[in-house]
Design a protein around this motif. Structure first.
Motif, PDB file in Angstrom:
ATOM      1  N   PRO A 112       0.615  -1.199  -0.004  1.00 33.55           N
ATOM      2  CA  PRO A 112      -0.069  -0.258   0.212  1.00 33.55           C
ATOM      3  C   PRO A 112       0.894   1.302  -0.077  1.00 33.55           C
ATOM      4  O   PRO A 112       0.378   2.229  -0.775  1.00 33.55           O
ATOM      5  N   GLU A 113       2.010   1.213   0.640  1.00 35.73           N
ATOM      6  CA  GLU A 113       2.743   2.615   0.792  1.00 35.73           C
ATOM      7  C   GLU A 113       3.376   3.048  -0.695  1.00 35.73           C
ATOM      8  O   GLU A 113       3.358   4.007  -1.045  1.00 35.73           O
ATOM      9  N   THR A 114       3.814   2.014  -1.287  1.00 34.67           N
ATOM     10  CA  THR A 114       4.185   2.310  -2.730  1.00 34.67           C
ATOM     11  C   THR A 114       3.077   2.529  -3.708  1.00 34.67           C
ATOM     12  O   THR A 114       3.382   3.405  -4.438  1.00 34.67           O
ATOM     13  N   LEU A 115       1.713   2.013  -3.316  1.00 34.11           N
ATOM     14  CA  LEU A 115       0.795   2.370  -4.190  1.00 34.11           C
ATOM     15  C   LEU A 115       0.314   4.068  -3.761  1.00 34.11           C
ATOM     16  O   LEU A 115       0.125   4.844  -4.682  1.00 34.11           O
ATOM     17  N   LEU A 116       0.469   4.394  -2.642  1.00 36.27           N
ATOM     18  CA  LEU A 116       0.249   5.505  -2.268  1.00 36.27           C
ATOM     19  C   LEU A 116       1.249   7.016  -2.932  1.00 36.27           C
ATOM     20  O   LEU A 116       1.058   7.661  -3.370  1.00 36.27           O
ATOM     21  N   VAL A 117       2.460   6.375  -2.559  1.00 37.55           N
ATOM     22  CA  VAL A 117       3.549   7.232  -3.184  1.00 37.55           C
ATOM     23  C   VAL A 117       3.425   7.272  -4.667  1.00 37.55           C
ATOM     24  O   VAL A 117       3.391   8.498  -5.168  1.00 37.55           O
ATOM     25  N   ALA A 118       3.013   6.315  -5.291  1.00 36.44           N
ATOM     26  CA  ALA A 118       2.582   6.375  -6.760  1.00 36.44           C
ATOM     27  C   ALA A 118       1.650   7.381  -7.030  1.00 36.44           C
ATOM     28  O   ALA A 118       1.446   8.067  -8.021  1.00 36.44           O
ATOM     29  N   ALA A 119       0.463   7.044  -6.267  1.00 31.75           N
ATOM     30  CA  ALA A 119      -0.777   7.842  -6.344  1.00 31.75           C
ATOM     31  C   ALA A 119      -0.183   9.418  -6.062  1.00 31.75           C
ATOM     32  O   ALA A 119      -0.823  10.345  -6.697  1.00 31.75           O
ATOM     33  N   VAL A 120       0.407   9.797  -5.038  1.00 31.23           N
ATOM     34  CA  VAL A 120       0.877  11.248  -4.682  1.00 31.23           C
ATOM     35  C   VAL A 120       1.647  11.824  -5.970  1.00 31.23           C
ATOM     36  O   VAL A 120       1.286  12.937  -6.542  1.00 31.23           O
ATOM     37  N   GLU A 121       2.452  10.886  -6.387  1.00 28.12           N
ATOM     38  CA  GLU A 121       3.302  11.587  -7.512  1.00 28.12           C
ATOM     39  C   GLU A 121       2.414  11.651  -9.036  1.00 28.12           C
ATOM     40  O   GLU A 121       2.649  12.816  -9.631  1.00 28.12           O
ATOM     41  N   ALA A 122       1.328  10.648  -9.110  1.00 26.01           N
ATOM     42  CA  ALA A 122       0.598  10.690 -10.256  1.00 26.01           C
ATOM     43  C   ALA A 122      -0.303  12.348 -10.136  1.00 26.01           C
ATOM     44  O   ALA A 122      -0.393  12.731 -11.057  1.00 26.01           O
ATOM     45  N   ARG A 123      -0.778  12.333  -9.050  1.00 25.87           N
ATOM     46  CA  ARG A 123      -1.624  13.508  -8.637  1.00 25.87           C
ATOM     47  C   ARG A 123      -0.589  14.785  -8.782  1.00 25.87           C
ATOM     48  O   ARG A 123      -1.179  15.854  -9.588  1.00 25.87           O
ATOM     49  N   GLN A 124       0.601  14.883  -8.424  1.00 32.40           N
ATOM     50  CA  GLN A 124       1.460  16.000  -8.703  1.00 32.40           C
ATOM     51  C   GLN A 124       1.628  16.164 -10.150  1.00 32.40           C
ATOM     52  O   GLN A 124       1.782  17.363 -10.498  1.00 32.40           O
ATOM     53  N   ILE A 125       1.749  15.412 -11.105  1.00 30.37           N
ATOM     54  CA  ILE A 125       2.054  15.124 -12.300  1.00 30.37           C
ATOM     55  C   ILE A 125       0.700  15.944 -12.866  1.00 30.37           C
ATOM     56  O   ILE A 125       0.968  16.966 -13.821  1.00 30.37           O
ATOM     57  N   ALA A 126      -0.279  15.318 -12.532  1.00 29.19           N
ATOM     58  CA  ALA A 126      -1.618  16.207 -13.169  1.00 29.19           C
ATOM     59  C   ALA A 126      -1.796  17.391 -12.950  1.00 29.19           C
ATOM     60  O   ALA A 126      -2.146  18.301 -13.828  1.00 29.19           O
ATOM     61  N   VAL A 127      -1.189  17.855 -11.681  1.00 28.60           N
ATOM     62  CA  VAL A 127      -1.394  19.293 -11.142  1.00 28.60           C
ATOM     63  C   VAL A 127      -0.476  20.112 -12.148  1.00 28.60           C
ATOM     64  O   VAL A 127      -0.880  21.218 -12.792  1.00 28.60           O
ATOM     65  N   ALA A 128       0.782  19.407 -12.237  1.00 33.27           N
ATOM     66  CA  ALA A 128       1.859  20.282 -12.853  1.00 33.27           C
ATOM     67  C   ALA A 128       1.221  20.264 -14.602  1.00 33.27           C
ATOM     68  O   ALA A 128       1.137  21.423 -15.146  1.00 33.27           O
ATOM     69  N   LEU A 129       0.733  19.322 -14.869  1.00 32.05           N
ATOM     70  CA  LEU A 129       0.208  19.420 -16.345  1.00 32.05           C
ATOM     71  C   LEU A 129      -0.897  20.424 -16.510  1.00 32.05           C
ATOM     72  O   LEU A 129      -1.244  21.244 -17.337  1.00 32.05           O
ATOM     73  N   GLY A 130      -1.761  20.640 -15.380  1.00 32.07           N
ATOM     74  CA  GLY A 130      -3.051  21.331 -15.174  1.00 32.07           C
ATOM     75  C   GLY A 130      -2.577  22.665 -15.181  1.00 32.07           C
ATOM     76  O   GLY A 130      -3.200  23.686 -15.476  1.00 32.07           O
ATOM     77  N   ARG A 131      -1.506  23.066 -14.734  1.00 33.71           N
ATOM     78  CA  ARG A 131      -0.969  24.648 -14.647  1.00 33.71           C
ATOM     79  C   ARG A 131      -0.368  24.980 -16.085  1.00 33.71           C
ATOM     80  O   ARG A 131      -0.140  26.393 -16.035  1.00 33.71           O
ATOM     81  N   LEU A 132      -0.447  23.994 -17.077  1.00 37.32           N
ATOM     82  CA  LEU A 132       0.182  24.510 -18.140  1.00 37.32           C
ATOM     83  C   LEU A 132      -0.872  25.304 -19.072  1.00 37.32           C
ATOM     84  O   LEU A 132      -1.857  24.866 -18.890  1.00 37.32           O
ATOM     85  N   PRO A 133      -0.529  26.093 -19.917  1.00 30.94           N
ATOM     86  CA  PRO A 133      -1.535  26.729 -20.624  1.00 30.94           C
ATOM     87  C   PRO A 133      -2.009  25.389 -21.745  1.00 30.94           C
ATOM     88  O   PRO A 133      -1.303  24.569 -21.756  1.00 30.94           O
ATOM     89  N   GLU A 134      -3.495  25.717 -22.034  1.00 31.37           N
ATOM     90  CA  GLU A 134      -4.042  24.714 -22.709  1.00 31.37           C
ATOM     91  C   GLU A 134      -3.192  24.280 -24.025  1.00 31.37           C
ATOM     92  O   GLU A 134      -3.098  23.034 -24.269  1.00 31.37           O
ATOM     93  N   ALA A 135      -2.779  25.026 -24.579  1.00 25.07           N
ATOM     94  CA  ALA A 135      -1.959  25.085 -25.933  1.00 25.07           C
ATOM     95  C   ALA A 135      -0.698  24.071 -25.797  1.00 25.07           C
ATOM     96  O   ALA A 135      -0.225  23.024 -26.387  1.00 25.07           O
ATOM     97  N   GLN A 136       0.204  24.312 -24.572  1.00 26.57           N
ATOM     98  CA  GLN A 136       1.224  23.473 -24.115  1.00 26.57           C
ATOM     99  C   GLN A 136       0.803  22.218 -23.995  1.00 26.57           C
ATOM    100  O   GLN A 136       1.506  21.193 -23.901  1.00 26.57           O
ATOM    101  N   ARG A 137      -0.269  22.146 -22.678  1.00 27.89           N
ATOM    102  CA  ARG A 137      -0.625  20.998 -22.348  1.00 27.89           C
ATOM    103  C   ARG A 137      -1.193  19.827 -23.417  1.00 27.89           C
ATOM    104  O   ARG A 137      -0.534  18.657 -23.391  1.00 27.89           O
ATOM    105  N   GLU A 138      -1.841  20.353 -24.634  1.00 24.73           N
ATOM    106  CA  GLU A 138      -2.259  19.350 -25.683  1.00 24.73           C
ATOM    107  C   GLU A 138      -0.874  18.906 -26.172  1.00 24.73           C
ATOM    108  O   GLU A 138      -0.904  17.408 -26.609  1.00 24.73           O
ATOM    109  N   VAL A 139       0.041  19.588 -26.540  1.00 27.50           N
ATOM    110  CA  VAL A 139       1.182  19.196 -27.154  1.00 27.50           C
ATOM    111  C   VAL A 139       2.062  18.238 -26.461  1.00 27.50           C
ATOM    112  O   VAL A 139       2.377  17.194 -26.992  1.00 27.50           O
TER     113      VAL A 139
END
Lengths: 186, 289
Positions: A112-139
């Motif tokens: 479970p700890e590994t899964l949690l770490v992966a989930a947190v990391e995935a969330r962080q990637i999602a957040v970082a992608l979300g902060r990109l302007p739409e045009a950059q995120r798409e490419v």
């Protein structure tokens, strides 16, 4: 293997098997694309993928062989995702919503700890992608998740090749900065 | 000591080299591409959920409603395809039997027929019977369930029967024509068109008659026997002195007469249309039952 373009021609002739084959071939990947460009909202990605295929079917008679099929499909999906945000006047909200981690992290019997770490990391990637302007995120998503060529991305987004490259370069740098900030804060 | 790599590490390594190549191409800078690689590898850990088989199946079902209709073939091509499909449905014996009897008619005409004596040529006697027999077999009450099934397709039962009638009639017409050409070539005194016309109109009438009767009584044997009887009686009375005016009337005395040809053709068309109408009537009654 029969090409996407041949399948599209067969669908124009009313071939049911070709339609089933084409959907089975692209449904998952298209959902993945929409999931990542819409901030990890599975239900929304599913709705948009369905709407993409519906639009595709309604304009299939206009398909001209041998026009590359896949960029056309993703162009429809991209436009739908953009329209969704314009229409609903919503923004990418990965930072605000509850993280839907069981969808994002495959449980392969990891502790479970590994899964949690992966989930947190995935969330962080999602957040970082979300902060990109739409045009950059798409490419970025089209290139590094869907693995389209630069020329294909240029076709999908209807922008020059140079613009694709500059958006990629800017997007990657911003993403790296965001991730590094997060690493330091951790 | 060399270490054997697992398939998973092979995949990762192949992913890594592919991504590295992509980054170098995108950033047009080898060092920057390499520096960005670990970050992009990490980024790709964000897996997207897959669609379930049910979701994909439901989507396909929904999309089927939007599937364009198959394009309709050109009318001539469509008719050709319909006829070709019906060749397999018509009983195979009809083709062989027709060809054998027609060949016999040509042979007999070639050997014993004398134009100067007059009368119907053996080919003109046999050709209508051959077609009538074949046509009578096209419809039988046993075939109704099949036609009912076919009614669910885009082609109506009537059109299917008409296609089969066209096939059998056309095949025998071609055989008769070929036989007549052969006879005209072999015997100087035989003229092609008078010979063709002598069997064509009775053949059209008799085939329409047996087709109509077999549908009305829903029995191919009754249809065929009635056709044979009518034609047999006619030929018999045509070649012998009429013993009885009722019999003569019953044999339709003008059946082979040149002046009756227009009426024969008209009667053949009307009987065929009536027969096709009757098929629809039978079908509707069958559906109600």
């Amino acid at each position: 293997m029969i090409t996407n373009e041949d399948l599209a021609c067969r669908i124009q002739q009313g071939d049911r098997d070709a339609l089933a084959a084409l959907v089975e071939r692209h449904h998952d990947a298209l959902m993945g694309y929409l999931y990542r460009t819409t901030g990890g909202d599975r239900a929304l990605a599913q709705d948009l993928a369905q709407e993409t295929f519906l639009r595709l079917m309604r304009s299939i008679k206009r398909y001209q062989y041998p026009r590359p099929f896949k960029p056309w499909l993703y162009a429809i999906a991209t436009n739908l995702a953009r329209d969704h945000y314009k229409r609903a006047a919503v923004r990418w909200r990965a930072t605000e919503r509850e993280y839907d981690w069981p969808h994002d992290v495959e449980d392969d019997g990891e502790p479970p700890e590994t899964l949690l770490v992966a989930a947190v990391e995935a969330r962080q990637i999602a957040v970082a992608l979300g902060r990109l302007p739409e045009a950059q995120r798409e490419v970025v998503v089209l290139r590094y998740y869907q693995e389209f060529s630069l020329a294909e991305i240029s076709q999908i987004l209807d922008i020059p090749l140079g613009t694709v490259k500059s958006r990629l370069s800017l997007g990657l740098r911003r993403l790296r900065e965001a991730m590094m900030e997060w690493e330091q804060a951790r | 000591m060399s270490m054997r790599q697992s398939p998973e590490s092979d995949r990762l390594s192949s992913d890594e080299s592919r991504l590295k190549a992509m980054l170098i191409e995108d950033l047009e800078n080898h060092e920057e591409g390499e520096a960005m690689l670990p970050f992009v590898m990490q980024m790709r850990n964000w897996a997207a959920p897959s669609s379930t088989p049910d979701e994909t199946r439901q989507l396909i079902e929904r999309l089927m409603l939007e599937l364009p209709s198959p394009p309709r073939a050109e009318p001539l091509r469509w008719a050709w395809l319909l006829l070709r499909a019906q060749v397999r449905v018509v009983q195979a014996e009809i083709w062989t039997a027709s060809a054998l009897v027609m060949a016999l008619g040509v042979l007999v005409t070639l050997t014993i027929y004398d134009v100067r004596v007059g009368g119907l040529a053996p080919l003109a006697v046999l050709a209508p019977i051959v077609v009538a027999a074949g046509v009578a077999l096209l419809y039988d009450s046993d075939l109704e369930p099949v036609l009912e099934l076919e009614h669910t397709t885009r082609v109506s039962s009537q059109l299917l029967l008409l296609a089969r009638l066209t096939l059998v009639f056309g095949f025998n017409f071609a055989l008769g024509l070929a036989g007549s050409v052969l006879l005209a070539a072999a015997k100087a005194e035989v003229q092609l068109w008078p010979l063709v016309l002598s069997w064509l109109f009775p053949m059209a009438f008799l085939s329409a008659f047996t087709f109509f009767l077999s549908i009305v009584v829903r029995d191919s044997v009754v249809g065929a026997v009635s056709g044979f009887g009518l034609w047999g009686l006619h030929v018999l009375l045509y070649t012998t002195a009429p013993p009885n005016s009722w019999l003569q009337l019953l044999s339709l005395p003008g059946l082979a007469a040149p002046e009756s040809r227009a009426w024969l053709a008209l009667a053949a068309i009307l009987m065929t249309l009536a027969a096709l109408q009757m098929v629809e009537y039978h079908r509707q009654r069958g559906s109600q039952a």
